[in-house]
Design a protein around this motif. Structure first.
Motif, mmCIF file in Angstrom:
data_model
loop_
_atom_site.group_PDB
_atom_site.id
_atom_site.type_symbol
_atom_site.label_atom_id
_atom_site.label_comp_id
_atom_site.label_asym_id
_atom_site.label_seq_id
_atom_site.Cartn_x
_atom_site.Cartn_y
_atom_site.Cartn_z
ATOM 1 N N TYR A 2 -5.772 7.518 -2.114
ATOM 2 C CA TYR A 2 -6.434 6.224 -2.320
ATOM 3 C C TYR A 2 -7.201 6.172 -3.646
ATOM 4 N N VAL A 51 -4.435 6.860 3.592
ATOM 5 C CA VAL A 51 -3.695 7.257 2.396
ATOM 6 C C VAL A 51 -4.493 8.316 1.639
ATOM 7 N N THR A 93 1.307 4.422 -3.107
ATOM 8 C CA THR A 93 1.099 5.870 -2.947
ATOM 9 C C THR A 93 2.012 6.663 -3.869
ATOM 10 N N ILE A 120 0.838 -1.202 0.000
ATOM 11 C CA ILE A 120 0.000 0.000 0.000
ATOM 12 C C ILE A 120 0.872 1.250 0.000
ATOM 13 N N CYS A 158 -5.858 1.981 3.869
ATOM 14 C CA CYS A 158 -6.204 2.864 2.755
ATOM 15 C C CYS A 158 -6.855 4.161 3.229
ATOM 16 N N SER A 159 -7.570 4.098 4.347
ATOM 17 C CA SER A 159 -8.218 5.309 4.864
ATOM 18 C C SER A 159 -7.198 6.353 5.304
ATOM 19 N N ARG A 195 -8.588 -1.856 4.487
ATOM 20 C CA ARG A 195 -9.437 -0.661 4.418
ATOM 21 C C ARG A 195 -8.933 0.418 5.366
#
Length: 394
Positions: free
Chosen positions: A329, A326, A275, A271, A323-324, A320
């Motif tokens: 996203y 980032v 980015t 993840i 990702c929240s 999840r």
């Protein structure tokens, strides 16, 4: 192996007659060889009986056909009453009949009614007739069992015992010409079809798990030990298997927890690497309507569907939350969707698309092949989030 056929019949009767499998087979088939008028090509040589017992050969068609003749059926009944049953002591006769009855109940290819009819026959018409009729029935059943592929449902149980029979430590799968073949049976630890008296005896020695149909009451054994335990459950072996199951289950759970920690670290790395995608001004429209996995994966790819569902259940919330945190996203999701669209225009199958996307992630994250599983899990997340695969047509 829990198949009712001539192979399992000979093995059970061998114990009752207290002689070798070859001698037992020759003794049982004697009725056919004594009748020269039948003009059968069948002969009970050592090689023939060995092939039947090892399930490498089938019962010859002419012998199966002859065994349906009413006159022969009557001869078989008399043969078992006068010659075979009379040679077995009462206790061993009880053991043999119980073993055969248990096998009739556990073989999925034997109907409940047929198993019930055989039980009633023994009770009302005697053990000799039951042995004769079950012998004729065994002759009519397929004897040669083709090697099967392991079921995906069995993987946790195989992994739990490290792919070895916990009793004799033989491998439970074998590779034949590059294909992994099944060499095991899944056995209930607390045996099915115990008498009321035996149930109390087993429970007093070791309480079974609350739900007997769950994986907690199942263990993988090699075919020989599985067959022995299914046909003649032993109290000491039950206690041993219960103890082994408890130990294996704890070790497996710890191993899974440690593996999950490692995977979460790899997922975090993936993840973070994503980015680094840059906005080129062409973001894909993201689908915010969640679909069930079975709405997106074709029914023919059951293994893929099960794997994705397992990944989502285990890691969806974790990914999840990552990702929240980032800010980019939407950009990440857009890039994943673009990659999917390109692959979707090709002739690749759904499993092949998942593999290509996982390799694509691996490349962008600059990770080694050892992280490929973590990449597949991230792709499962995006499948659930609807960036990968559309709803299948009904």
């Amino acid at each position: 192996m829990d198949h009712f056929n001539i192979s399992s019949y000979i093995k059970i009767m061998q114990k009752a007659l207290n002689q070798s499998q070859i001698a037992t087979g020759q003794f049982l088939f004697g009725i056919f060889e004594m009748n020269e008028a039948l003009n059968l090509k069948f002969n009970s040589s050592n090689k023939v009986i060995s092939g039947l017992v090892s399930q490498q050969t089938e019962i010859p068609a002419d012998l199966q056909e002859t065994s349906k003749n009413p006159d022969i059926i009557q001869d078989v009944r008399e043969h078992f009453t006068k010659t075979i049953a009379s040679k077995i002591t009462s206790h061993l006769l009880n053991d043999a009949c119980e073993g055969l009855q248990n096998l009739l109940k556990t073989d999925a290819t034997v109907s409940v009614k047929t198993a019930s009819d055989f039980k009633k026959m023994e009770q009302e018409q005697g053990q000799a007739l039951f042995l004769a009729e079950s012998f004729l029935y065994a002759l009519s059943k397929p004897n040669r069992v083709e090697e099967m592929l392991p079921s995906t449902d069995d993987f946790p149980l195989l992994d739990e015992v490290a792919n070895e029979c916990p009793i004799c430590h033989t491998k439970l799968t074998k590779k034949v010409k590059g294909v992994v073949k099944k060499h095991y049976e899944i056995v209930p630890i607390f045996p099915e079809h115990l008498t009321q008296e035996k149930q109390l005896e087993f429970k007093s020695a070791q309480l079974p798990v609350p739900k007997l149909t769950s994986l907690d009451n199942k263990i993988a054994l090699c075919p020989d030990h599985a067959e022995n335990y299914l046909t003649d459950p032993d109290l000491n072996e039950y206690v041993q298997l219960s103890s082994l199951k408890t130990s294996y289950a704890k070790n497996y759970e710890l191993k899974q927890e440690l593996a999950q920690i490692d995977l979460e670290a790899e997922i975090n790395t993936i993840i973070s690497a994503l980015t680094e995608f840059t906005d080129n001004g062409s973001l894909e429209n993201l689908n915010l309507t969640a679909l069930a996995i079975n709405q997106k994966i074709s029914p023919e790819f059951t293994l893929l569907r099960n794997t994705i569902q397992s990944d989502v259940l285990t890691y969806y919330r974790f990914i999840r939350e990552l990702c929240s945190e980032v800010e980019t996203y939407d950009l990440i999701a857009s890039e994943v969707k673009k990659a999917f669209r390109k692959l979707d225009q090709s002739d690749l199958t759904q499993p092949e698309i998942v593999e290509q996307l996982s390799q694509w992630l691996l490349h962008h994250a600059k990770l080694s092949q050892s992280s490929l599983l973590a990449c597949r899990i991230v792709i499962s997340f995006f499948i659930q989030s609807c960036e990968v695969f559309n709803e299948i047509s009904k």
